[in-house]
Design an enzyme around this catalytic site. Structure first.
Site: not given
Length: 536
Positions: A508, A241, A91
């Protein structure tokens, strides 16, 4: 991106709900195990990956031609130039903490194995990959106590499946400062710039090295003086995160990197004086990642202990305590700690380290790097790895006797690191490489907006949020572009892998997955070339 909050909550349910399939029969594993790997090719591809992750205005010598300029107004709304840096994954948010960790690990790879990278002809590309990150950090550090740590918003970004060149999602920038502290991200950025300063000093660019070191010292002072958890100041980072380990590990980690870069005793004293209070000599863990730095700083402390002659008895005592925890990490990953499963990292049936279902290979690549570095250190001093029993273990079932110490040769540590690297390159039950572009079989539907969409250079028309999902994300078949050099999330706990864009826990890729493999591939390329020379 690695959405760790959702990771813990949803990982088990998603794995159970997914129909994971084997890409090859187990019978192929024997042939795969016998195959040798081209570590030079793997090294070249791993460095190419970082060019695909670039944000900003791309240079004339950009090798990943299907990418274009993007994020050219980043920071404009806040009146600061934040153009550049890296997208962390598939992304388009620029997250400061994992980006800084990526640069730290790239730099450490070059510091340990720069000669091997140079011999492979890849040093210029390695330096460029580091500098693309550090140039951005210089821009983002706009005042001694101010660091811009994120551009974009993960929630709005996830509603769109667009090429970075077409972005319509928020590009708002977020910062930490004295009133809104963020010790983790400030300290990790300090570590990255300190490590990179060493790289560029060795490369002969003393001016740039001095600039990076100046920023690193200011950022460390900021991180330490204004202590606070960064995701409480930058709340948009919390779902993606968050700092689960706290900021103490980053402070110790940065201090050791600054000591290595400057030789100043104040940084060593900091790491020694705060070792216990900050858990550096108390936490023995099996995971090294963008969040948990304890094993990395413990390995650094061990190198210092063995290599530095001018240490006081007090410093040696504390560094020995760091070493004990470093050895726990290495022994745990090798399944050598006395005490059974509770003191050792889990593995898949085929022997892959398996820490968590979401993007597990990040833990594997980091472990492979730390074990490679530690094995080199042990070998250089002619010492083995010592795996000690737990002093506090319950011995009621063993007649009061504790388990015996396990002694492991340095060569065995290196061999295990190689087994993990080779698994990633295709020596696994699926005979599939999890380094994209390497070998004949590798993931073709990587969860990545740019790679899964037609290049802006070929299809110049604008692609909107919903259109991207309808026309590209949901489309069957392979991505238009291979994300060469990316290490994807990898297989599940039973060595099974589903090559589908929607299986983002497995398909991913992240920059911090690949960064440590630059060093690992360089080491095994050197060994491979030495063996070839002996056979001539």
């Amino acid at each position: 991106m690695s959405d760790v909050t959702v990771r813990f909550a949803m990982a088990a349910a998603m794995v159970a709900a997914s129909t994971l399939v084997m890409l090859a029969s187990p019978s192929s594993s024997a042939a795969a195990a016998a195959a040798s790997h081209d570590y030079g090719d793997a090294l070249q591809k791993s460095l190419l990956y970082f060019e695909a992750q670039r944000s900003g205005r791309l240079p004339y010598n950009q090798r990943v031609r299907w990418r274009g300029h993007s994020g050219l107004t980043d920071g404009l709304e806040q009146g600061v130039d934040l153009v550049g840096g890296y997208y962390d994954a598939g992304d388009h948010v620029k997250f400061g903490l994992p980006m800084a960790f990526t640069v730290t690990m790239l730099s450490w790879s070059i510091l340990e194995y720069g000669d091997q990278v140079a011999a492979a002809g890849e040093l210029p590309h390695a330096l460029q990959s580091i500098k693309w990150g550090t140039d951005y950090f210089v821009k983002a550090h706009t005042a001694p106590n101010e660091l811009w740590t994120q551009v974009g918003d993960g929630d709005s970004d996830h509603y769109c499946w667009q090429r970075p060149e077409d972005m319509t999602t928020s590009r708002r920038a977020y910062k930490v400062d004295a009133e809104h502290p963020g010790s983790e991200v400030a300290a990790e950025t300090a570590a990255a710039m300190a490590a990179a300063s060493l790289v560029f000093r060795r490369a002969g660019d003393n001016h740039y090295a001095h600039l990076l070191l100046h920023h690193a010292q200011q950022l460390f002072e900021f991180a330490d003086k204004y202590r606070g958890c960064y995701h409480e100041s930058v709340r948009v980072a919390k779902r993606f995160y968050p700092s689960g380990s706290g900021y103490e590990d980053e402070l110790l980690w940065a201090a050791l990197w600054l000591h290595r870069a400057t030789g100043s005793r104040e940084y060593l004293d900091y790491a020694v004086d705060n070792a216990a209070d900050f858990r550096g000599t108390r936490w023995a863990v099996s995971e090294f990642s963008w969040d948990i730095k304890f094993p990395g700083l413990q390995i650094l402390a061990t190198k210092l202990l063995l290599e530095e002659k001018d240490l006081s008895s007090e410093q040696r005592l504390v560094l020995e305590q760091y070493r004990s925890k470093a050895e726990f990490y290495v022994c745990s990953n090798m399944n050598k700690n006395p005490g059974g499963a509770v003191r050792n990292a889990p593995r898949t049936p085929a022997g892959l380290l398996f820490i968590r279902p979401w993007n597990n290979l990040q833990y594997v690549t980091n472990a492979a790097f730390l074990l490679t570095v530690h094995s080199d250190l042990l070998a250089s001093f002619g010492e083995p790895l010592r795996c000690l029993p737990d002093d506090e273990a319950d011995t009621s079932d063993t007649g009061g006797e504790t388990a015996a110490e396990v002694v492991v040769p340095a060569a065995e540590v290196l061999a295990f690191a190689k087994s993990q690297a080779d698994y990633i390159l295709g020596t696994n039950p699926a005979s599939t490489s999890y380094l994209v572009g390497y070998g004949e079989r590798y993931p073709r539907q990587v969860h990545h907006r740019a790679a899964s969409t037609a290049s802006v250079k070929q299809e110049k028309g604008f692609i909107g949020c919903a259109q991207g999902f309808d026309d590209w994300y949901s489309a069957g078949g392979d991505n238009p572009h291979d994300l060469v050099g990316a290490v994807v999330g990898g297989p599940d706990g039973q060595d099974r892998f589903k090559d589908r864009r929607g299986a983002y826990m497995h398909t991913e890729a992240c920059t911090y997955n690949t960064a440590p493999m630059v060093g690992v591939f360089s080491k095994f390329l050197e060994i491979q070339r030495q063996q070839e020379q002996r056979e001539l």
